[in-house]
Design an enzyme around this catalytic site. Sequence first.
Site, mmCIF file in Angstrom:
data_model
loop_
_atom_site.group_PDB
_atom_site.id
_atom_site.type_symbol
_atom_site.label_atom_id
_atom_site.label_comp_id
_atom_site.label_asym_id
_atom_site.label_seq_id
_atom_site.Cartn_x
_atom_site.Cartn_y
_atom_site.Cartn_z
ATOM 1 N N GLY A 77 0.841 -1.313 -0.078
ATOM 2 C CA GLY A 77 -0.014 0.041 -0.208
ATOM 3 C C GLY A 77 0.625 1.179 0.047
ATOM 4 C CB VAL B 114 6.308 2.623 -0.371
ATOM 5 C CG1 VAL B 114 5.649 1.279 -0.925
ATOM 6 C CG2 VAL B 114 6.425 3.573 -1.508
ATOM 7 C CE LYS C 285 2.107 2.030 8.131
ATOM 8 N NZ LYS C 285 1.107 2.960 8.041
ATOM 9 C CG ASP D 83 -4.664 11.306 9.039
ATOM 10 O OD1 ASP D 83 -5.888 11.804 8.484
ATOM 11 O OD2 ASP D 83 -4.034 11.048 8.150
#
Length: 298
Positions: A11, A17, A33, A127
């Site tokens: 993803g 990325v 990550k 978030d």
Amino acid sequence: MENFQKVEKIGEGTYGVVYKAKNKLTGEVVALKKIRLDTETEGVPSTAIREISLLKELNHPNIVKLLDVIHTENKLYLVFELLHQDLKKFMDASAVTGIPLPLIKSYLFQLLQGLAFCHSHRVLHRDLKPQNLLINAEGSIKLADFGLARAFGVPVRTYTHEVVTLWYRAPEILLGCKYYSTAVDIWSLGCIFAEMVTRRALFPGDSEIDQLFRIFRTLGTPDEVVWPGVTSMPDYKPSFPKWARQDFSKVVPPLDEDGRSLLSQMLHYDPNKRISAKAALAHPFFQDVTKPVPHLRL
């Protein structure tokens, strides 16, 4: 980094990325990550490293575990536990039949437990969205990317120039409030709760003003009575149209009275009156909470 072998790209997150990778020494499969920062030239800010290191201490069954932080020549890699799927993909796959209410209830209860834990440690998410809520085949759901917003900021666009979604953003942030609280996460989770129930986003805005107006059209335009101090917020305009509040039975028709009561408390305009994660866990809606297993199409 030489200890990890990338298996596949799984993803693209807000900051970079995400790869499925294998630890060559232990055989453990993880999510890796790569954090892309605008400051790559100067290296990774020490404040970010400090913030991220603190997150390794956040151990809770409903928080995606940060296993390691790898800082090599101006790049930062975060190693997380790997889960099967995110809630966004699961909701898309369940679009026809919908997610059964006992599973929605279980997911919301678990997410509130994760939030209550982080908030008690004074860590905000800022978030929250279905894309960073991860699920497994055993019926667990976990919050991912906790604390990254404070370490790196919430960008307007991702590293691939995709617009970061506003759909789950609390009204105090949209109105320019600089000092916000744990209540912003409760708002986001309220929006996600409604989306699980109705199978569509509650406030799918495409700009900050569209986002605000969608909220106002549903919950009524806020005034000093419902939200003391709102008219003096940086981005409040006296010219905002005055919409009336809609009845919650029309907003989330499938929900019973307890569910609507909880949702309305999660979407309270005044952040000081918005229900806390801890208080939400004691709400009558969760009287009969169980832990069902999802039907995952992997």
